[in-house]
Every structure is written in C-alpha cells, then in structure tokens.
Motif scaffolding. Sequence first.
Motif, PDB file in Angstrom:
ATOM      1  N   PRO A  84       0.826  -1.214   0.000  1.00 39.24           N
ATOM      2  CA  PRO A  84       0.000   0.000   0.000  1.00 39.24           C
ATOM      3  C   PRO A  84       0.856   1.258   0.000  1.00 39.24           C
ATOM      4  O   PRO A  84       1.930   1.289   0.604  1.00 39.24           O
ATOM      5  CB  PRO A  84      -0.809  -0.108   1.292  1.00 39.24           C
ATOM      6  N   PRO A  85       0.365   2.301  -0.670  1.00 38.28           N
ATOM      7  CA  PRO A  85       1.089   3.575  -0.637  1.00 38.28           C
ATOM      8  C   PRO A  85       0.813   4.303   0.673  1.00 38.28           C
ATOM      9  O   PRO A  85      -0.005   3.861   1.477  1.00 38.28           O
ATOM     10  CB  PRO A  85       0.468   4.341  -1.808  1.00 38.28           C
ATOM     11  N   ARG A  86       1.484   5.401   0.872  1.00 38.62           N
ATOM     12  CA  ARG A  86       1.212   6.275   2.017  1.00 38.62           C
ATOM     13  C   ARG A  86       0.516   7.522   1.493  1.00 38.62           C
ATOM     14  O   ARG A  86       0.905   8.063   0.468  1.00 38.62           O
ATOM     15  CB  ARG A  86       2.497   6.642   2.743  1.00 38.62           C
ATOM     16  N   PHE A  87      -0.505   7.931   2.195  1.00 37.79           N
ATOM     17  CA  PHE A  87      -1.231   9.141   1.843  1.00 37.79           C
ATOM     18  C   PHE A  87      -0.942  10.202   2.892  1.00 37.79           C
ATOM     19  O   PHE A  87      -0.993   9.928   4.081  1.00 37.79           O
ATOM     20  CB  PHE A  87      -2.736   8.864   1.772  1.00 37.79           C
ATOM     21  N   ASP A  88      -0.666  11.410   2.431  1.00 37.79           N
ATOM     22  CA  ASP A  88      -0.369  12.506   3.346  1.00 37.79           C
ATOM     23  C   ASP A  88      -1.629  13.131   3.930  1.00 37.79           C
ATOM     24  O   ASP A  88      -1.560  13.854   4.922  1.00 37.79           O
ATOM     25  CB  ASP A  88       0.438  13.597   2.636  1.00 37.79           C
ATOM     26  N   THR A  89      -2.781  12.868   3.284  1.00 35.84           N
ATOM     27  CA  THR A  89      -4.034  13.469   3.739  1.00 35.84           C
ATOM     28  C   THR A  89      -5.147  12.434   3.703  1.00 35.84           C
ATOM     29  O   THR A  89      -5.093  11.453   2.954  1.00 35.84           O
ATOM     30  CB  THR A  89      -4.447  14.639   2.830  1.00 35.84           C
ATOM     31  N   TRP A  90      -6.166  12.697   4.513  1.00 35.42           N
ATOM     32  CA  TRP A  90      -7.368  11.858   4.470  1.00 35.42           C
ATOM     33  C   TRP A  90      -8.048  12.022   3.114  1.00 35.42           C
ATOM     34  O   TRP A  90      -8.571  11.051   2.565  1.00 35.42           O
ATOM     35  CB  TRP A  90      -8.333  12.222   5.596  1.00 35.42           C
ATOM     36  N   GLU A  91      -8.034  13.240   2.572  1.00 37.15           N
ATOM     37  CA  GLU A  91      -8.688  13.471   1.282  1.00 37.15           C
ATOM     38  C   GLU A  91      -8.089  12.589   0.196  1.00 37.15           C
ATOM     39  O   GLU A  91      -8.815  11.997  -0.595  1.00 37.15           O
ATOM     40  CB  GLU A  91      -8.566  14.947   0.849  1.00 37.15           C
ATOM     41  N   GLY A  92      -6.769  12.512   0.157  1.00 33.83           N
ATOM     42  CA  GLY A  92      -6.119  11.677  -0.845  1.00 33.83           C
ATOM     43  C   GLY A  92      -6.507  10.219  -0.715  1.00 33.83           C
ATOM     44  O   GLY A  92      -6.804   9.546  -1.711  1.00 33.83           O
ATOM     45  N   LEU A  93      -6.549   9.732   0.515  1.00 37.36           N
ATOM     46  CA  LEU A  93      -6.947   8.338   0.748  1.00 37.36           C
ATOM     47  C   LEU A  93      -8.402   8.120   0.348  1.00 37.36           C
ATOM     48  O   LEU A  93      -8.722   7.166  -0.362  1.00 37.36           O
ATOM     49  CB  LEU A  93      -6.732   7.960   2.213  1.00 37.36           C
ATOM     50  N   PHE A  94      -9.293   9.020   0.781  1.00 40.09           N
ATOM     51  CA  PHE A  94     -10.713   8.850   0.474  1.00 40.09           C
ATOM     52  C   PHE A  94     -10.978   8.946  -1.028  1.00 40.09           C
ATOM     53  O   PHE A  94     -11.820   8.213  -1.559  1.00 40.09           O
ATOM     54  CB  PHE A  94     -11.553   9.853   1.249  1.00 40.09           C
ATOM     55  N   GLU A  95     -10.273   9.826  -1.715  1.00 42.34           N
ATOM     56  CA  GLU A  95     -10.438   9.920  -3.170  1.00 42.34           C
ATOM     57  C   GLU A  95     -10.019   8.617  -3.845  1.00 42.34           C
ATOM     58  O   GLU A  95     -10.702   8.134  -4.752  1.00 42.34           O
ATOM     59  CB  GLU A  95      -9.627  11.094  -3.728  1.00 42.34           C
ATOM     60  N   GLN A  96      -8.910   8.049  -3.407  1.00 42.83           N
ATOM     61  CA  GLN A  96      -8.449   6.783  -3.974  1.00 42.83           C
ATOM     62  C   GLN A  96      -9.446   5.664  -3.676  1.00 42.83           C
ATOM     63  O   GLN A  96      -9.744   4.840  -4.540  1.00 42.83           O
ATOM     64  CB  GLN A  96      -7.068   6.417  -3.423  1.00 42.83           C
ATOM     65  N   MET A  97      -9.959   5.645  -2.453  1.00 39.63           N
ATOM     66  CA  MET A  97     -10.943   4.621  -2.085  1.00 39.63           C
ATOM     67  C   MET A  97     -12.177   4.731  -2.978  1.00 39.63           C
ATOM     68  O   MET A  97     -12.666   3.716  -3.504  1.00 39.63           O
ATOM     69  CB  MET A  97     -11.336   4.764  -0.610  1.00 39.63           C
ATOM     70  N   ALA A  98     -12.688   5.945  -3.162  1.00 42.34           N
ATOM     71  CA  ALA A  98     -13.885   6.134  -3.981  1.00 42.34           C
ATOM     72  C   ALA A  98     -13.643   5.694  -5.415  1.00 42.34           C
ATOM     73  O   ALA A  98     -14.501   5.060  -6.037  1.00 42.34           O
ATOM     74  CB  ALA A  98     -14.319   7.598  -3.931  1.00 42.34           C
ATOM     75  N   GLU A  99     -12.465   6.005  -5.942  1.00 47.13           N
ATOM     76  CA  GLU A  99     -12.145   5.613  -7.311  1.00 47.13           C
ATOM     77  C   GLU A  99     -12.102   4.092  -7.446  1.00 47.13           C
ATOM     78  O   GLU A  99     -12.641   3.519  -8.397  1.00 47.13           O
ATOM     79  CB  GLU A  99     -10.803   6.214  -7.722  1.00 47.13           C
ATOM     80  N   VAL A 100     -11.470   3.424  -6.498  1.00 48.88           N
ATOM     81  CA  VAL A 100     -11.358   1.960  -6.554  1.00 48.88           C
ATOM     82  C   VAL A 100     -12.714   1.294  -6.343  1.00 48.88           C
ATOM     83  O   VAL A 100     -13.046   0.324  -7.030  1.00 48.88           O
ATOM     84  CB  VAL A 100     -10.324   1.458  -5.523  1.00 48.88           C
ATOM     85  N   LEU A 127     -14.185  12.965   6.827  1.00 52.93           N
ATOM     86  CA  LEU A 127     -15.096  11.879   6.464  1.00 52.93           C
ATOM     87  C   LEU A 127     -16.434  12.439   5.993  1.00 52.93           C
ATOM     88  O   LEU A 127     -17.017  11.945   5.030  1.00 52.93           O
ATOM     89  CB  LEU A 127     -15.289  10.911   7.639  1.00 52.93           C
ATOM     90  N   GLN A 128     -16.919  13.470   6.655  1.00 51.76           N
ATOM     91  CA  GLN A 128     -18.179  14.095   6.243  1.00 51.76           C
ATOM     92  C   GLN A 128     -18.069  14.629   4.815  1.00 51.76           C
ATOM     93  O   GLN A 128     -18.954  14.401   3.987  1.00 51.76           O
ATOM     94  CB  GLN A 128     -18.549  15.216   7.205  1.00 51.76           C
ATOM     95  N   ALA A 129     -16.972  15.313   4.512  1.00 51.09           N
ATOM     96  CA  ALA A 129     -16.775  15.835   3.155  1.00 51.09           C
ATOM     97  C   ALA A 129     -16.678  14.690   2.143  1.00 51.09           C
ATOM     98  O   ALA A 129     -17.259  14.765   1.055  1.00 51.09           O
ATOM     99  CB  ALA A 129     -15.524  16.711   3.101  1.00 51.09           C
ATOM    100  N   ALA A 130     -15.960  13.631   2.500  1.00 56.79           N
ATOM    101  CA  ALA A 130     -15.836  12.480   1.600  1.00 56.79           C
ATOM    102  C   ALA A 130     -17.191  11.818   1.382  1.00 56.79           C
ATOM    103  O   ALA A 130     -17.527  11.421   0.263  1.00 56.79           O
ATOM    104  CB  ALA A 130     -14.823  11.479   2.158  1.00 56.79           C
ATOM    105  N   TRP A 131     -17.963  11.698   2.443  1.00 59.90           N
ATOM    106  CA  TRP A 131     -19.293  11.096   2.302  1.00 59.90           C
ATOM    107  C   TRP A 131     -20.146  11.939   1.350  1.00 59.90           C
ATOM    108  O   TRP A 131     -20.760  11.415   0.427  1.00 59.90           O
ATOM    109  CB  TRP A 131     -19.979  10.966   3.661  1.00 59.90           C
ATOM    110  N   ASP A 132     -20.162  13.240   1.579  1.00 63.13           N
ATOM    111  CA  ASP A 132     -21.003  14.126   0.771  1.00 63.13           C
ATOM    112  C   ASP A 132     -20.577  14.185  -0.690  1.00 63.13           C
ATOM    113  O   ASP A 132     -21.421  14.308  -1.572  1.00 63.13           O
ATOM    114  CB  ASP A 132     -20.984  15.549   1.348  1.00 63.13           C
TER     115      ASP A 132
END
Length: 163
Positions: A84-100, A127-132
């Motif tokens: 797994p890669p390392r993400f510097d932000t929650w946004e980066g991780l959540f964006e990758q999760m949503a894409e996958v 998490l709220q922003a990622a959910w929305d």
Amino acid sequence: MSKFIGRQAEINDLNHLLQESARLAQFVVLYGRRRVGKTSLLLHWVQQTGRPYLYWVAHRETPEAARYSLTRAFWKYAFPGATPPRFDTWEGLFEQMAEVIGDRPLVMIWDEFPYAAESDSSLPSHLQAAWDHLFKNKPLMLILAGSHVGMMVDIMSYQAPLY
C-alpha cells in the motif's frame, strides 16, 4: 462452527440497510459499552451476506499511523498482496478509495472509530466531506462502530460534522 445466538432483530435491521445500499449509500453508527458483542455481531452478519467487505479496527496512534492502517486494510481488500502507498491526507486516501470502489458494492466496517477520531480531531470533518462528495452515491454501506459511548454520541451530535 460456533453458534451465534440472538441478535436476530439487529441482523434483520442490518440486512434491510444492506438491501437499501444497493440503491442508496448507507451510513450506520453502532455503539455501546465494551464487551457486548458489537464486533462479533458485525463480523458474523457481514460474513453471512456474501457482500465484499473491508474491516478496519482503529487504534490509539498518530494520525499518520491511523491513515496508513486504514490504507493497509483497504489495499488488502482491493489489491491483495500489493504494497500500500502512504497518503499525506485523508482526502487523498478517500479519493483513492472512492475511485477503486467505483460502482462495486462494498461494506466498510470501521471498528473503534473514536480512537481514530481521537488521534486526529479533523477526521470526522474529512469523512463528512468524503461522504457528501465521494461516497454517498456509491453502493456502499459504511459502518462506524465504537465502545467509547460518550465520544460516539459527541461525534454524532447536532454541531458535529457527522450529524
């Protein structure tokens, strides 16, 4: 094989929400005092559904370690055997999760979520922003579980991001 006794009402509720997640993402919060079987209930239930699932348990650790721990759990689900890669932000991780995740159904169980929120107080708002913006239109069921009842109630209060 061990028997799972009782909890049929809770299993029925979870099954209903799972059916709904096929057309509308579901955000579920499950909390209660320690040692009452929340984790056992969730794992027993999700294994019976046949739906792909990701289980992650948070720990008291740094925000970076919590983010990497979630990344490892997600990579184990999405890319077994890959580093797994390392993400510097929650946004980066959540964006990758949503894409996958894309349009594939998935149940994500984040156990002991208060530990992660305690280590990074900004996590609930991310998490709220990622959910929305990323997750709410996916065939996703996200379950946040925790034993720290006071913190779970605070996380879900009217003024909190996850209300």
